[in-house]
Motif scaffolding. Structure first.
Motif, PDB file in Angstrom:
ATOM      1  N   UNK A  70      36.462  36.453 -27.940  1.00  0.00           N
ATOM      2  CA  UNK A  70      35.696  35.295 -28.369  1.00  0.00           C
ATOM      3  C   UNK A  70      36.465  34.404 -29.344  1.00  0.00           C
ATOM      4  N   UNK A  71      37.782  34.633 -29.421  1.00  0.00           N
ATOM      5  CA  UNK A  71      38.602  33.778 -30.265  1.00  0.00           C
ATOM      6  C   UNK A  71      38.858  32.429 -29.607  1.00  0.00           C
ATOM      7  N   UNK A  72      39.091  31.421 -30.413  1.00  0.00           N
ATOM      8  CA  UNK A  72      39.362  30.075 -29.910  1.00  0.00           C
ATOM      9  C   UNK A  72      40.825  29.954 -29.498  1.00  0.00           C
ATOM     10  N   UNK A  73      41.084  29.029 -28.603  1.00  0.00           N
ATOM     11  CA  UNK A  73      42.461  28.749 -28.195  1.00  0.00           C
ATOM     12  C   UNK A  73      43.185  27.992 -29.307  1.00  0.00           C
ATOM     13  N   UNK A  74      44.475  28.183 -29.387  1.00  0.00           N
ATOM     14  CA  UNK A  74      45.290  27.495 -30.375  1.00  0.00           C
ATOM     15  C   UNK A  74      46.513  26.901 -29.684  1.00  0.00           C
ATOM     16  N   UNK A  75      46.934  25.744 -30.167  1.00  0.00           N
ATOM     17  CA  UNK A  75      48.118  25.068 -29.651  1.00  0.00           C
ATOM     18  C   UNK A  75      49.023  24.742 -30.828  1.00  0.00           C
ATOM     19  N   UNK A  76      50.235  25.277 -30.802  1.00  0.00           N
ATOM     20  CA  UNK A  76      51.191  25.065 -31.895  1.00  0.00           C
ATOM     21  C   UNK A  76      52.306  24.150 -31.419  1.00  0.00           C
ATOM     22  N   UNK A 106      36.725  26.749 -16.150  1.00  0.00           N
ATOM     23  CA  UNK A 106      35.608  26.375 -15.278  1.00  0.00           C
ATOM     24  C   UNK A 106      34.567  27.480 -15.169  1.00  0.00           C
ATOM     25  N   UNK A 107      34.979  28.709 -14.921  1.00  0.00           N
ATOM     26  CA  UNK A 107      34.011  29.795 -14.749  1.00  0.00           C
ATOM     27  C   UNK A 107      33.220  30.046 -16.024  1.00  0.00           C
ATOM     28  N   UNK A 108      33.907  30.066 -17.158  1.00  0.00           N
ATOM     29  CA  UNK A 108      33.228  30.247 -18.439  1.00  0.00           C
ATOM     30  C   UNK A 108      32.469  28.992 -18.849  1.00  0.00           C
ATOM     31  N   UNK A 109      32.782  27.865 -18.224  1.00  0.00           N
ATOM     32  CA  UNK A 109      32.116  26.586 -18.484  1.00  0.00           C
ATOM     33  C   UNK A 109      32.109  26.272 -19.985  1.00  0.00           C
ATOM     34  N   UNK A 110      33.312  26.199 -20.543  1.00  0.00           N
ATOM     35  CA  UNK A 110      33.393  25.853 -21.954  1.00  0.00           C
ATOM     36  C   UNK A 110      34.726  25.170 -22.247  1.00  0.00           C
ATOM     37  N   UNK A 135      35.841  34.382 -20.730  1.00  0.00           N
ATOM     38  CA  UNK A 135      34.625  35.007 -21.232  1.00  0.00           C
ATOM     39  C   UNK A 135      33.798  34.010 -22.036  1.00  0.00           C
ATOM     40  N   UNK A 136      32.534  33.956 -21.728  1.00  0.00           N
ATOM     41  CA  UNK A 136      31.558  33.203 -22.498  1.00  0.00           C
ATOM     42  C   UNK A 136      30.204  33.879 -22.292  1.00  0.00           C
ATOM     43  N   UNK A 137      29.230  33.485 -23.107  1.00  0.00           N
ATOM     44  CA  UNK A 137      27.894  34.076 -22.958  1.00  0.00           C
ATOM     45  C   UNK A 137      27.333  33.816 -21.563  1.00  0.00           C
ATOM     46  N   UNK A 138      27.517  32.594 -21.059  1.00  0.00           N
ATOM     47  CA  UNK A 138      26.985  32.255 -19.733  1.00  0.00           C
ATOM     48  C   UNK A 138      27.703  33.029 -18.645  1.00  0.00           C
ATOM     49  N   UNK A 139      29.008  33.226 -18.773  1.00  0.00           N
ATOM     50  CA  UNK A 139      29.752  33.969 -17.757  1.00  0.00           C
ATOM     51  C   UNK A 139      29.349  35.438 -17.731  1.00  0.00           C
ATOM     52  N   UNK A 140      28.927  35.981 -18.882  1.00  0.00           N
ATOM     53  CA  UNK A 140      28.567  37.398 -18.960  1.00  0.00           C
ATOM     54  C   UNK A 140      27.135  37.675 -18.531  1.00  0.00           C
ATOM     55  N   UNK A 141      26.210  36.764 -18.860  1.00  0.00           N
ATOM     56  CA  UNK A 141      24.802  37.091 -18.690  1.00  0.00           C
ATOM     57  C   UNK A 141      24.024  36.112 -17.818  1.00  0.00           C
ATOM     58  N   UNK A 142      24.524  34.911 -17.598  1.00  0.00           N
ATOM     59  CA  UNK A 142      23.796  33.932 -16.793  1.00  0.00           C
ATOM     60  C   UNK A 142      24.305  33.926 -15.353  1.00  0.00           C
ATOM     61  N   UNK A 143      23.509  33.319 -14.477  1.00  0.00           N
ATOM     62  CA  UNK A 143      23.979  33.092 -13.116  1.00  0.00           C
ATOM     63  C   UNK A 143      25.118  32.073 -13.140  1.00  0.00           C
ATOM     64  N   UNK A 184      37.087  43.251 -21.584  1.00  0.00           N
ATOM     65  CA  UNK A 184      35.723  43.122 -21.080  1.00  0.00           C
ATOM     66  C   UNK A 184      35.124  44.500 -20.832  1.00  0.00           C
ATOM     67  N   UNK A 185      35.929  45.449 -20.382  1.00  0.00           N
ATOM     68  CA  UNK A 185      35.434  46.819 -20.208  1.00  0.00           C
ATOM     69  C   UNK A 185      35.078  47.438 -21.550  1.00  0.00           C
TER      70      UNK A 185
END
Length: 745
Positions: free
Chosen positions: A53-59, A355-359, A403-411, A712-713
């Motif tokens: 659940x960490x954010x992406x970083x660009x250096x 796209x899949x995580x929609x975030x 990984x996102x909340x919607x990808x884990x628990x929503x359709x 994820x496991x």
């Protein structure tokens, strides 16, 4: 003598005190150790899960002056050390990313008409297609050979012409837009020619099985005339769909796998891309060439792919849109190995999406002036951009975008699916696979297995405990209770083995007998009890008190034998000889051999001893004076049981149920061996399931350490940990309330 008499009791008291203190310290230390171990497990799981659940970083890295022509296309090889730049005029140069120094140059337009457009076969592909002013197309492929001379890595790039002996000409006008796809079946080219519209050529590969010689058979595609100015052309996966985007923001989809009655490729859909309207800013095909990404001049960004409609046809569906904060994209960069992409904005913005995580994972200024042409490394860890005569480099840290909340628990609406769904599918055989990490089917399977297990185990265990502790003769109880408790020592792997290899085929073959047994067993026992109660008292009194259950054993054996002996005649009479087929055809209920019924029976056998032992001890421990007092006041034994014994023993009975439920939720081997292990959400008792624990056992050995799948496991293990913790906490609260309510009896 007096002194000795005083010394001995004092010595014993001191010894007793020491033993008491040692026991107190040992028990406290043991309990503290258990709590500490649980906390360590909790924090270790949390340690493995938090990076998801960490954010992406660009250096940003070092910038260098760019001496070559402004690129129209950039590519960076996997190590992020060597790049390829192709100018609008067709000049290609390999360069070192670290200092922008040129390795080699080559003019791809040499000997041909001027280059008018440059295209790639896919986001991750290395095939380049150059459209020329005379309608000709040339193809080239860039490769990178890695060697290790003197223990140092050396990357040697190469650029090779493809189909050099074949003239790939689609017409006489200049190529304004171009799409290419090269597969094992053949080469497909589609172009929009100046003054001629869409033109398509397919070169089918024909291989001589005797000589191995490969020949190309040319096929001209008759494409319809389309209005508007073409902005981009894309070929979908499998060379079926052709997407034509115009500058006004409309898309036309053609099915190039077939032709209409007039010999022209049919149009499947023509519709606007953007809900808010507006012209097209830029577009791209996501990894795998299934999804289309399109951005408008108004800052709208959306994903589309083809789905099957209710009538059996196909339509282009807007799957999801992305929040860009109004940024107008000049370039969309799909990742090479994940369903993510980067957006380069007109004002120098850089945004990362999945796209899949929609975030949106990251949004910040790119830090380079002017409109940039950029490329993302195949590993997704490096970004290179050229703008205003400057080559910029950035390190991208984006390990777990899936990984996102919607990808884990929503359709989630996955690619190639007709509708949103809960899917767990963590791996596949191809590189453009879209991982599906939905916990919903696993959590559902866990609860389903526990439900059917407790449906069988709870009534049998509680009723057996009540009879054994309250009604059974002491001599018989001393024999029965150890035998049932001994069942708890049976390894679950043995139960799973027997359930998978013997019980599942047996139930499938004797399905009618199983249901006959479920119906006739309680009816037969009740009829026998009624008949026994009608016997003369002289006969009934011959049976010692508490031994009544022994009379039921022949009845149970007889009913079981008759149920299975009559299986074939009843199945032939009632279900046409095959109950399984009848259930599928007549009731529309699918049937798998390894299903929830098998799991319920097998896991029930594992859980029953646990619930029985705890509940029986709780009932047997009810003080005898409570029962005697109730009976002395005129209550019947059943009234005493219901009104006095069971309420007093309810905390212990409830504890047994919760411990049994906890074992059913966490059971692994039985579920693993006795079900099809398919992660589906179906309450059908004749379908299997996959539980969280079984999924962890199956996939952890094959997961790459520290990968998204691996973490994820661990997240699944963390969810299972929290699930059992919450249930046990609720159970403890209920138990304490029952104890405070009935403890004064």
């Amino acid at each position: 003598m007096t002194d000795l008499a005083q010394y001995i009791p004092a010595h014993r008291a001191k010894l007793r005190y020491i033993k008491d203190r040692l026991a107190t310290v040992s028990i406290t230390a043991g309990g503290t150790g258990v709590l500490l171990a649980i906390l360590l497990i909790f924090f270790y799981l949390l340690y493995e899960v938090l990076p998801l659940f960490g954010s992406a970083e660009v250096e940003p890295g070092v910038q260098h002056d760019w001496a070559g022509e402004a690129p129209a296309l950039l590519y960076v090889e996997e190590q992020g050390e060597v790049g390829l730049s192709v100018s609008a005029g067709g000049e290609a140069q390999f360069f070192r990313v670290e200092d922008a120094s040129v390795i080699s140059r080559r003019d791809l337009a040499a000997g041909h008409a001027p280059v008018t457009v440059i295209a790639r076969d896919s986001a991750e592909g290395r095939l380049l297609a150059l459209g020329h002013g005379d309608g000709e197309v040339t193809l080239a492929r860039h490769d990178y050979r890695v060697t290790y001379p003197d223990d140092g890595r050396l990357i040697t790039p190469s650029l090779n012409r493809l189909y050099a002996d074949q003239v790939l000409r689609l017409g006489s006008g200049a190529v304004r837009a171009l799409a290419v796809s090269d597969s094992n079946n053949g080469l497909l080219l589609v172009a929009d020619l100046d003054g001629a519209g869409l033109r398509g050529l397919r070169y089918n590969r024909e291989e001589n099985f005797l000589t191995g010689e490969v020949t190309l058979e040319e096929e001209v595609l008759q494409l319809p005339s389309l209005a508007g100015q073409t902005a981009a052309l894309y070929l979908g996966a499998g060379q079926r769909w052709l997407y034509r985007l115009d500058r006004a923001g409309y898309v036309t989809v053609l099915d190039i796998s077939r032709v209409g009655d007039d010999g022209v490729v049919p149009i499947v859909a023509t519709e606007p891309l953007f809900e808010g309207g507006g012209p097209l800013a830029t577009s791209a095909m996501l990894l795998g060439n299934i999804s289309l990404l399109a951005a408008s001049e108004k800052g709208e960004l959306a994903q589309y792919f083809m789905v099957r409609d209710a009538q059996g046809g196909n339509r282009l569906n807007r799957v999801r849109s992305f929040d860009t904060d109004g940024a107008i994209a000049t370039q969309l960069l799909p990742e090479h190995r994940r369903k993510g992409f980067l957006l380069i904005g007109r004002q120098g913005e850089l945004q990362l999406f999945h796209t899949t995580a929609h975030r949106r994972l990251y949004a910040a200024p790119l830090g380079i002036e002017g409109a940039a042409v950029a490329a993302i490394a195949p590993r997704g860890d490096a970004l290179v951009a050229v703008s205003g005569g400057v080559l910029g480099q950035w390190q991208v840290h984006n390990e777990h975008p899936d990984v996102s909340w919607s990808a884990l628990w929503d359709e989630v609406w996955y690619e190639s699916y007709d509708e949103p769904a809960y899917i767990w599918q963590s791996s596949a055989s191809n590189n453009d696979f879209e991982p599906k990490y939905s916990f919903a089917p696993l959590a559902f399977g866990t609860l389903k297995a526990a439900f059917y297990t407790m449906l069988l185990a709870a009534p049998l265990a509680i009723c057996g405990a009540i009879y054994t502790a309250y009604f059974m003769a002491p001599a018989l109880r001393r024999k029965i209770k150890p035998v049932i408790e001994l069942m708890e020592a049976l390894p679950t792997v043995i139960l799973g083995f027997l359930a998978g290899l013997w019980l599942a085929p047996f139930i499938e073959d004797k399905l009618t007998g199983i249901f006959t047994l479920l119906v006739f067993m309680p009816v037969g026992i009740l009829l026998f009890a009624y008949a026994f109660s009608r016997l003369p008292l002289s006969l009934r009194s011959r049976v010692p008190t508490g031994w009544d259950a022994a009379l039921l054993m022949p009845v149970v054996v007889l009913i079981g034998y008759l149920s299975f002996a009559l299986n074939d005649p009843m199945e032939l009479t009632l279900f046409g000889g095959d109950m399984r087929l009848w259930i599928t055809r007549e009731l529309g209920i699918s049937f798998d051999q390894r299903n929830s019924l098998v799991v319920g029976i097998a896991m029930g056998m594992a859980v029953i001893p646990t619930i029985f032992s705890i509940a029986e001890d709780a009932i047997f421990s009810v003080p005898q004076h409570l029962s005697d007092g109730s009976l002395a006041l005129g209550a019947t034994p059943w009234q005493t049981l219901v009104g006095v014994v069971l309420p007093t023993a309810s905390p212990g009975i409830f504890s047994g149920l919760m411990i049994g439920l906890g074992r059913a939720v966490g059971e692994t081997m039985i579920v693993l061996m006795a079900t099809g292990n398919t992660p589906i959400m179906d309450a059908n008792i004749f379908e299997g399931m996959r539980t969280l624990s079984a999924n962890i056992a199956v996939e952890v050995p094959e997961a790459e350490v520290d990968s998204t799948h691996y973490r994820v496991l661990f997240l699944a293990a963390f969810v299972l940990f929290l699930f059992t913790f919450v249930f046990n906490t609720i159970a403890e609260l209920v138990r304490q309330r029952l104890r405070s309510k009935y403890g004064s009896l």
